[in-house]
Every structure is written in C-alpha cells, then in structure tokens.
Design a protein around this motif. Structure first.
Motif, PDB file in Angstrom:
ATOM      1  N   ALA A 174     -38.590 -70.482 -26.922  1.00  0.00           N
ATOM      2  CA  ALA A 174     -37.204 -70.744 -27.240  1.00  0.00           C
ATOM      3  C   ALA A 174     -36.737 -70.271 -26.254  1.00  0.00           C
ATOM      4  O   ALA A 174     -36.071 -69.081 -26.831  1.00  0.00           O
ATOM      5  CB  ALA A 174     -38.094 -70.913 -28.581  1.00  0.00           C
ATOM      6  N   THR A 175     -35.508 -70.913 -26.106  1.00  0.00           N
ATOM      7  CA  THR A 175     -34.115 -70.261 -26.195  1.00  0.00           C
ATOM      8  C   THR A 175     -33.414 -70.589 -26.927  1.00  0.00           C
ATOM      9  O   THR A 175     -32.565 -71.636 -27.138  1.00  0.00           O
ATOM     10  CB  THR A 175     -33.956 -70.530 -23.926  1.00  0.00           C
ATOM     11  OG1 THR A 175     -34.910 -70.215 -23.666  1.00  0.00           O
ATOM     12  CG2 THR A 175     -32.838 -70.064 -24.076  1.00  0.00           C
ATOM     13  N   SER A 176     -32.863 -69.209 -27.037  1.00  0.00           N
ATOM     14  CA  SER A 176     -30.962 -69.948 -28.068  1.00  0.00           C
ATOM     15  C   SER A 176     -30.025 -69.285 -27.994  1.00  0.00           C
ATOM     16  O   SER A 176     -29.486 -67.977 -27.057  1.00  0.00           O
ATOM     17  CB  SER A 176     -31.846 -69.414 -29.475  1.00  0.00           C
ATOM     18  OG  SER A 176     -32.586 -69.950 -30.347  1.00  0.00           O
ATOM     19  N   PHE A 177     -28.759 -70.199 -27.487  1.00  0.00           N
ATOM     20  CA  PHE A 177     -27.391 -69.327 -27.235  1.00  0.00           C
ATOM     21  C   PHE A 177     -27.006 -68.874 -28.290  1.00  0.00           C
ATOM     22  O   PHE A 177     -26.498 -69.567 -29.010  1.00  0.00           O
ATOM     23  CB  PHE A 177     -26.470 -70.302 -26.656  1.00  0.00           C
ATOM     24  CG  PHE A 177     -27.149 -71.475 -24.995  1.00  0.00           C
ATOM     25  CD1 PHE A 177     -28.041 -70.761 -24.902  1.00  0.00           C
ATOM     26  CD2 PHE A 177     -26.869 -72.761 -25.329  1.00  0.00           C
ATOM     27  CE1 PHE A 177     -28.810 -71.339 -23.648  1.00  0.00           C
ATOM     28  CE2 PHE A 177     -26.874 -73.496 -23.745  1.00  0.00           C
ATOM     29  CZ  PHE A 177     -27.560 -73.069 -23.254  1.00  0.00           C
ATOM     30  N   PHE A 178     -26.292 -67.972 -28.545  1.00  0.00           N
ATOM     31  CA  PHE A 178     -25.658 -67.008 -29.400  1.00  0.00           C
ATOM     32  C   PHE A 178     -24.218 -66.447 -29.078  1.00  0.00           C
ATOM     33  O   PHE A 178     -23.553 -66.390 -28.019  1.00  0.00           O
ATOM     34  CB  PHE A 178     -26.145 -65.636 -29.579  1.00  0.00           C
ATOM     35  CG  PHE A 178     -26.408 -64.842 -30.854  1.00  0.00           C
ATOM     36  CD1 PHE A 178     -26.758 -65.179 -32.267  1.00  0.00           C
ATOM     37  CD2 PHE A 178     -24.795 -63.789 -30.863  1.00  0.00           C
ATOM     38  CE1 PHE A 178     -25.983 -64.685 -32.800  1.00  0.00           C
ATOM     39  CE2 PHE A 178     -24.273 -63.593 -32.271  1.00  0.00           C
ATOM     40  CZ  PHE A 178     -25.400 -63.456 -32.726  1.00  0.00           C
ATOM     41  N   THR A 179     -23.235 -67.347 -29.653  1.00  0.00           N
ATOM     42  CA  THR A 179     -22.075 -66.982 -30.008  1.00  0.00           C
ATOM     43  C   THR A 179     -21.597 -66.624 -31.106  1.00  0.00           C
ATOM     44  O   THR A 179     -22.238 -65.878 -32.591  1.00  0.00           O
ATOM     45  CB  THR A 179     -20.805 -68.714 -29.996  1.00  0.00           C
ATOM     46  OG1 THR A 179     -20.841 -68.976 -30.912  1.00  0.00           O
ATOM     47  CG2 THR A 179     -21.455 -69.193 -28.612  1.00  0.00           C
TER      48      THR A 179
END
Length: 589
Positions: free
Chosen positions: A472-477
């Motif tokens: 599971a890869t999550s983009f964090f902004t």
C-alpha cells in the motif's frame, strides 16, 4: 475510460501498452446505458438449482462447480505462497459472559459434510482467527459481534456456520417454492421468505457476498438472492418470486422490498447479519435499518443477530445493545481498526502537482499486477481515469455517479484482468475482495473529517488479504498534515518504516515493542453502562459485568476504563493468541 465524443482528439490504441501491462480497453458507457434493459446483472448469476427428487442435498454439477470455484488446477494455485504466520500471531480477545472454545480446523467444528466439501472447493485450508471463534459461537446459537481487520475472513466466518446449520433443514424450515425445472413466470411465483438476511452498505459488497453464498450453498436446497439499487425492482422481484433462503441486500432496496409484502416476507427469518456495520450507521441510513431490524414480521427473540466490522464505534455499540441478547459473545481480532503486517505500507511525500508523475513511476515499477487507486471525489476518479487511459494504461474506474451497468462492467473488467488498474472512491470500494490485488495506492489520503484513519485502514485492506502479502503506497501532501500523527502510530503498530518527514510525529518515549495508543481506544462514554440485549428481555450479562472483560474488572467495551484494563491484561499476556490454543495467564476467566 469512456469512448471520446465525436470530434475530440485522443491518442488511439495503436501503440503498444507500457511494459508489463495488457492492452487498454475503451469502455463505451453510452452504449452500456442504452443496453441497460437487456443487461445481464451480476445478481442474475446462476445458483445451484435443486429438484424435488434430490432431497436436502443434491449431486455435483461439474459445469457449475467450475464456474463457482474454478478448475482444479487454478484452485491448487490459489494457495501458493500464502503466509499465515502474521495472521496466526494476531491476538483474539473474547468478551461476554460465555466462553467459546475455539476450533483449530474446520473439521473440528462439526460442520455439515457438504459444507466441509464446499470449504475445500473454495480453497480455505485453515480457519482465520475470527473464523476460529465465530464459527463455533454461531453453531452453538449465540448472537455474535465480530470486530476484525479487513481481509480477515469475516464473510465466511458467519456464512459457514449459518448455512451449515440450515443444510439438511431447508424443507423443514424454508417456505414452499416452485421446482425450477417447471417454473412458469407469473404462474408459479411465490413470496420470498428468507431464513437469513445479510445487510451491507454497498452494491459491490452485496454482489461479492452473494457470490460467496453461491459457493457455500452449492449442492444444498438453500437458494441465495441479492437485491441492491441501480437494478430494476421488477428484475429483482422476479428472482425473489422463485424462492429465497439467503437474502443479501443494501439498506434502501431491502426496505423497499419489505414494503412489498406480496414479494417479500421476513416471518421465517432466523438470522440477521449486519456486515460492515460501522459504514452503515450513518444518520442517512437510520430509517432503513430500523425498518429492516424491527419493522418487519420476524418474532422478537427468534432471530439470531450478528454484527461484523473492522471498527466498532459508539453507534455500532448502541445498535448491538438494542438488538443482541445478553448472552451474546464478542470477539476482537487485534485492535479494533488496526491493519495487518502482511501489508507493506509506504508513505511518499509529494506535491499536489507531482502526483501524476509519481503515480506513473509507481505503475512502471510495480507493473502488471491488480492495482486499486483511491481518490476522494467522483470528479477526481474520472479525471485520473482519463489521464491513465491516455497514457495507454489498462484502466477502469468506479464511483457512485456511474450507472449500475457501468459499475458492474468495471468490476468484471478488473476481476478478469482486462483492466487490472481500478480507480475508485473509498465508498464504492468498501469491503471489496478481489483476488490478487497486489498494490493499493492512495492517490488522495482520506481527510481527517471524512473517514480519517478508519477509511485508510479499509482502503489498504483491499490487499494483503487472508494470508496474501500486499503493498500500500500513499501520497502525502501538505493537506494531509492533520492525519500525520495517527498515521504514524498506525505505521508503528505494524512495524513499518517511518519516513523522515513523519519522524516528528513518533510519540515521546516510544521504543520498539511499546504498545501504541489510539484515540478510538478511549472514546467510550463513562455513563454508557446499560446491559446489552433489550430484544431478549433478560436482565444480567450486560456490557460491564466483571465476567465480560479480559484482565482487570470493570474493563469491557462499554465504559471508560475498558481499554486501559485490556491493555494491562495484554501487556501481561492476557487475551487469546489465535495460535496458542489456550487462554494466556491473566485472561480473566
């Protein structure tokens, strides 16, 4: 991806697909909408058809068996590479006045022989922790609350024992129904009188559980049906008119049919299951649930209830206290709302403008595998679908603005591998279980106001299911900073690497092996001390008696001290380890 309008410019599919991916397919949503009346709905899928001469159990039907379970070789491949080591280490905490002896194998449970064979055909070799406890509890006649991580086998945990108990009793308990070999529409119609009702929040999950019921009802007289929105009521009413023993449905459509007594009656109901309960306990669905649970013809006290979810918020506890008997049993597999170490979680810091480029890099690096990409809005799903299609990737998408024909077509394309990349909103993908989803990407992390860490848990739980590993890869902004603290603790809980930009959110004095605390573990109302089981009419038992807890007295789920008590018990070896075969010292029994 929709077929472009006339006059628009878009690249054709002449060039090869990116390395590792199949050729993309354009889905003509306009044509689908026009053909809707002739569509083959997922709810129309074939079920095992009994005949009068069969008795309660019928012979094998090879063609349908392959359709339901796959050919023998594919069934063998299904179990290759499974890793149950992490699942076996998950702690199971049992609460309630009754103690349930758990099973080690399916054969230990006293399950009907036909059900045992169906379990084997499904490829289920070892019961998961929630199944080890729930199966014997339901077989012994208890109401059950099951709180377990996503991908832990909750559906089979209730379907196996319920259907096993009904096998061999269909003629005795079920309503008369026409013989399918001689059925004539409009002449032989009957009122559907199901023995089991399963309520779920989404259409896709309803179809998924229906397909699981089709497998587990194989060779029995038990007939499963499914009802959900987006399909003409008349179409589904026609299926119900052939008889129905197990009914799966979404709240709105179930309420609709309950209001049609000439089509559906719940007077024979024996089991009521609320699946993904935390998602359904929004105010929007309160009237539907009330009509399903208490506005029908079932007799109070004659219906067994089951409540299953990955999290267990206060609204779910209130529902349980209203309908479940005092003698119900409760099982928690791991921390409520936790995830599994079988999922490798990676958090990547990106700018909003850099998401697309980062996404393409990920799809290039981990290519050819089933991938779900989550976004937070329907517009974002359409936009990202178009972008990936124009990059020649085999993509489809699903969200609540799509027609049911489109939604079912998208799921079929994803399951078959025709479109192994699925862009979805979190709501539509709730509870979906698709084999071999190897990668989940949170293109948008859920906001703290809409779902928060619970939504994150449900999303990444689409991979790493029941013994499989996943990523599971999550983009964090910068917009995701409110989620940073609880996200970091979730990573710590499952022994994941903490990226540099989240290091500041590691709790003070934390060290490897320290139990991480979450706000949801202390959200219990200190005045919430009412006993469960209003529907049973008996006093005692309750939620806060000393017998209900593992560890110190006064624990339980219904008071403010319960989690501290349980944490203390767990720290000293309390609770049940699923692989330990016995309660640990200090378990409180």
């Amino acid at each position: 991806m929709a077929v472009p309008e006339e006059g628009s410019v878009v690249e054709t599919g002449d060039q090869a697909a990116p390395v590792g991916w199949v050729e993309r397919t354009a889905f003509d949503y306009t044509a689908m909408a026009e053909a809707e009346t002739a569509a083959t709905w997922d709810g129309n899928a074939r079920v095992y058809q009994w005949k009068d001469e069969y008795g309660d159990v019928g012979p094998a039907f090879e063609e349908l068996e392959v359709e339901l379970f796959g050919d023998p070789e594919s069934r063998r491949d299904r179990q290759t590479g499974l890793d149950f080591s992490k699942i076996e280490q998950i702690e199971v905490i049992q609460e309630g006045p009754q103690r349930i002896e758990y099973i080690k194998t399916f054969a230990d449970a006293g399950i009907h022989p036909v059900m045992l064979r169906n379990i084997e055909l499904c490829g289920y070799e070892v019961p998961t922790p929630i199944q080890k406890f729930t199966i014997p509890a339901i077989l012994q006649g208890y109401d059950v609350i099951g709180v377990a991580q996503t991908g832990s086998g909750k559906t089979a945990a209730y379907l196996i024992p319920i259907l096993s108990k009904l096998m061999g009793k269909a003629k005795k308990l079920g309503a008369p129904r026409p013989n399918p070999a001689r059925f004539q529409e409009g002449v032989d119609n009957v009122i559907a009188e199901p023995l089991v009702v399963v309520v779920v929040p989404t259409r896709e999950l309803a179809v998924q559980i229906f397909n699981e019921a089709r497998k587990l009802c194989y060779r029995s007289m038990l007939r499963p049906c499914v009802v959900y929105g987006g399909v003409p009521v008349r179409e589904q009413g026609g299926l119900l008119s052939r008889g129905c023993d197990i009914l799966i449905g979404t709240p709105g459509r179930l309420k609709d049919f309950i209001g049609r007594p000439e089509v559906l009656s719940l007077r024979r109901l024996k089991y009521m299951i609320i699946d993904e309960a935390d998602e359904m306990l929004n105010d929007d669905w309160e009237s539907e649930l009330q009509a399903i649970l208490s506005g029908a013809e079932q007799d109070v006290g004659n219906v067994y209830y089951g409540l299953f979810s990955a999290t267990f918020p206060k609204a779910a506890r209130d529902l349980a206290k209203k309908y479940l008997c005092d003698s119900h049993v409760r099982f928690r597999v791991g921390r409520a709302g936790s995830t599994t170490e079988n999922i490798k979680q990676m958090i990547v810091e990106v700018s909003r403008e850099g998401k697309n480029e980062t996404l393409l890099t990920l799809l290039e690096e981990m290519n050819g595998v089933r991938t779900i990409i989550f976004v937070n809005s329907r517009q974002a799903a359409d936009t990202l679908d178009d972008f990936l299609f124009n990059m020649k990737l085999p993509v489809t998408s699903i969200h609540s603005d799509r027609t049911q024909v489109e939604r079912e077509a998208a799921m079929r394309a994803f399951r078959s591998g025709q479109a192994p990349i699925l862009v979805a909103t979190g709501v539509t993908a709730r509870g979906i279980d698709v084999r071999n989803v190897m990668h989940v990407i949170n293109y948008d992390l859920p906001s703290i106001e809409y779902g928060g860490i619970e939504e994150y848990t449900h999303r990444i739980g689409r991979t790493g299911r029941i013994g499989h590993r996943g990523v599971a890869t999550s983009f964090f902004t910068e917009r995701d900073e409110p989620l940073a603290s609880v996200l970091t603790r979730t990573l710590l809980e499952t022994n994941q690497d903490i990226p540099d930009f989240l290091q500041a959110y590691i709790p003070e004095n934390w060290s490897s092996g320290t139990k991480v605390k979450f706000e949801t573990e202390s959200d219990f109302d200190p005045n919430d001390v009412a006993g469960a089981g209003e529907g049973c009419g008996d006093e005692g038992g309750g939620w806060n008696t000393a017998d209900n807890v593992q560890g110190d007295s006064g624990g339980g789920w219904g008071n403010s001290g319960g989690n501290d008590a349980n944490e203390a018990a767990n720290a000293s070896g309390g609770g049940w380890g699923a692989d330990a075969a016995q309660p640990a010292a200090g378990a409180g029994w």
